[in-house]
Write a protein that holds these residues in place. Sequence first.
Motif, PDB file in Angstrom:
ATOM      1  N   ALA A 298       0.767  -1.098   0.046  1.00  0.00           N
ATOM      2  CA  ALA A 298       0.096  -0.163   0.111  1.00  0.00           C
ATOM      3  C   ALA A 298       0.876   1.372  -0.103  1.00  0.00           C
ATOM      4  N   HIS A 299       2.451   1.139  -0.263  1.00  0.00           N
ATOM      5  CA  HIS A 299       3.033   2.465  -0.037  1.00  0.00           C
ATOM      6  C   HIS A 299       3.790   2.378  -1.355  1.00  0.00           C
ATOM      7  N   TYR A 300       3.985   3.742  -1.792  1.00  0.00           N
ATOM      8  CA  TYR A 300       4.856   3.886  -2.877  1.00  0.00           C
ATOM      9  C   TYR A 300       6.330   3.488  -2.750  1.00  0.00           C
ATOM     10  N   LEU A 301       7.409   3.549  -3.954  1.00  0.00           N
ATOM     11  CA  LEU A 301       8.492   3.507  -3.663  1.00  0.00           C
ATOM     12  C   LEU A 301       9.407   4.415  -2.636  1.00  0.00           C
ATOM     13  N   ALA A 302       8.695   5.509  -2.656  1.00  0.00           N
ATOM     14  CA  ALA A 302       9.503   6.759  -1.847  1.00  0.00           C
ATOM     15  C   ALA A 302       8.212   7.612  -1.730  1.00  0.00           C
ATOM     16  N   PRO A 303       8.583   8.266  -0.636  1.00  0.00           N
ATOM     17  CA  PRO A 303       7.549   9.554  -0.276  1.00  0.00           C
ATOM     18  C   PRO A 303       7.409  10.386  -1.228  1.00  0.00           C
ATOM     19  N   MET A 304       6.018  10.596  -1.551  1.00  0.00           N
ATOM     20  CA  MET A 304       5.705  11.711  -2.610  1.00  0.00           C
ATOM     21  C   MET A 304       4.180  12.283  -2.133  1.00  0.00           C
ATOM     22  N   ASP A 305       4.159  13.406  -2.428  1.00  0.00           N
ATOM     23  CA  ASP A 305       2.909  13.837  -2.586  1.00  0.00           C
ATOM     24  C   ASP A 305       1.975  13.478  -3.365  1.00  0.00           C
ATOM     25  N   ALA A 306       0.725  13.187  -2.887  1.00  0.00           N
ATOM     26  CA  ALA A 306      -0.258  12.521  -3.682  1.00  0.00           C
ATOM     27  C   ALA A 306      -0.537  13.062  -5.129  1.00  0.00           C
ATOM     28  N   THR A 307      -0.767  14.616  -5.012  1.00  0.00           N
ATOM     29  CA  THR A 307      -1.218  14.902  -6.315  1.00  0.00           C
ATOM     30  C   THR A 307       0.093  14.902  -7.230  1.00  0.00           C
ATOM     31  N   ASN A 308       1.172  14.999  -6.689  1.00  0.00           N
ATOM     32  CA  ASN A 308       2.340  15.153  -7.789  1.00  0.00           C
ATOM     33  C   ASN A 308       2.730  13.502  -8.303  1.00  0.00           C
TER      34      ASN A 308
END
Length: 630
Positions: free
Chosen positions: A259-269
């Motif tokens: 449930a998590h991305y490869l790295a922290p990112m803003d959801a919109t970006n």
Amino acid sequence: MQLYESLYNLYEQNKSLVLQPQIDRFDNEYCLLPPGDYVLKAAIQVTVDLNGKLQSIIKNERKIPVLASPQNNARTSNPAPLALFDKVEYLTDTSLLQLSAKTQEKNTNKRKIYSEQLHDWIDYASKNQKNDLVLEWLTAISEYLSKDTLISDIDKSIGLKSFKTANIVYFDIMDLSPHLWYQTALAESWWNFVCKTQSGTKGLDLITGNFTDNQATVYSKGLGGSANNSSKLISYNDNDGYTYHGILGNQELKTNGEAHYLAPMDATNAAKSENMLLFLRQTQSMPLVSGSSNNTTSIVIWSDNNEKVNHDTQLEVFAALGLNLSNTSKDNLDESTGQNDATAAMELLRGEPLGGEYNSHINLLTVNATSTGRLSVVDFQSITLNEFKTGFKNWQNRCNYRHIDDYKQPNLKQMSKMIYADKQTSSDKGASFVSRAYSQLLNCMLNNTKIPSYIIRLATKRYVDGVLNRGGGYVRRCSAQWNDILLTLVNAEKPERNDKLMSDKSIETRDYKFGKLLATIHLLENDALYKRSTGGIIRQTNAQKALGRLGDQPANTIKVLVKKVNPYFKDDPYLVKEIMKQLAGFDAEEMTNEPLKAIYLVAYGRTIDKHFEDLKRYKQETDKNIEQNG
């Protein structure tokens, strides 16, 4: 993060394309999606006026942008309504469909959740919306649905027999242009509502380097390009380095399962980056390998500045990657489109050029879309056009196996397919093997790195199988060109320039000397067998049979071979003299059973080629002398 950053920047440069419908070369409609929009196949079009009065209901199946939140990825077990367009069980009372009591109870709950979400959105829009039209559209649809006549209206208009409960119902407003699903104001309103009302995690956004109040926590949906899928940009169930995630090896970044991305990112970006990738797959990608169902490996190409590039450079880049732009014949014609690789690629380049000046960056992304809908990033390379040309020239030097003037070097696509020629590349598994090899060879070409040992091992086996005519049906399809591809791979094993390929002194290694000696023994026996034949097919030589064994036990193999071909020594004194000369060239410590490197196969193939080229040249000179002297 370079991948996401490049895609995000390109999205920002192309905001004018958001929700502007385009038509691809296969006549499919697509567009650059804003955050919160996903492509789904809808079936029932309902048109109302601004007062919520029904105008028409028609069956009109089409893929359209559908608003939803990222949390809608999984709604099989838990109700999770889309924004406006959805299945009828979310939109209205379904008692007319005579469903079971349990199903009816579930549908009532789904309708309640959908209605509450729509009313919350309307309330948010009334307080924060700058565009009053959005509020009017939402209110009109809410007013119509409040009458609970959708199912009876469908029955009157198209009949329930042609209606399926799984159909997505979508709305339009009378006289609205463009259609409601192409209204950017509606999409912006929905995404703002999602971001403001759903709790987010504060943290760093590695795309921009800024802090965000709303880090992405789930994957975007619909990246695979099929109508209904739960595609994920990065696959986490890879432990052998096949996907981009596996290559990076950032397992410690995984939290909450997948449930998590490869790295922290803003959801919109993050959503903008992924939607840009989906758009590029429609406009600037070419298939490399096609498996069954939807399994396709493609390479996506774009530049950071998206400027035009010299036409010849375009051709060089695509040709090196294995897209046959020079092939304008009817070969490899796609029956569904009437196009071959060349015409399709040229249309692609006319639409959205891949790069700018030689110092501008091009991005090469290899993606594998599986039949389950998952889109796995296999490899990503960002490089300037000048660096690409330099890397390609170095690769050409490494691969320069043949000494003849008309030799045409194989491209990466041919190499990747050849080493897995024994597998059905039309299958999902076979396509995955080929795409993995392709991405790794691409990395070798651009970065001048050593070819993975498993590729050399497979190329060696394929070549030996081809010479010995063993290995099943794929061997029967082998040709001289296929053998050239395999030896080209073996020749490129070391990451170094190889300019003086035909000067034996410059490559007089132990491995090379054994391969050359084996070829000379083969030529001696082959010529003798041909002279003694009566026009029939001659058998394989002892040297051919020993081709694989030589790599494992070179000294013993040569010792046995010399004894076996001894009866043929009288047939060709020149070749016998050459064999003796080569044997004398070995040092005592070289004539051992230490296994050989695969380069011995290059020496074997090149020596045979040179022999027949010399014979051909000799015959041409002889014929010329006869003609001149009468």
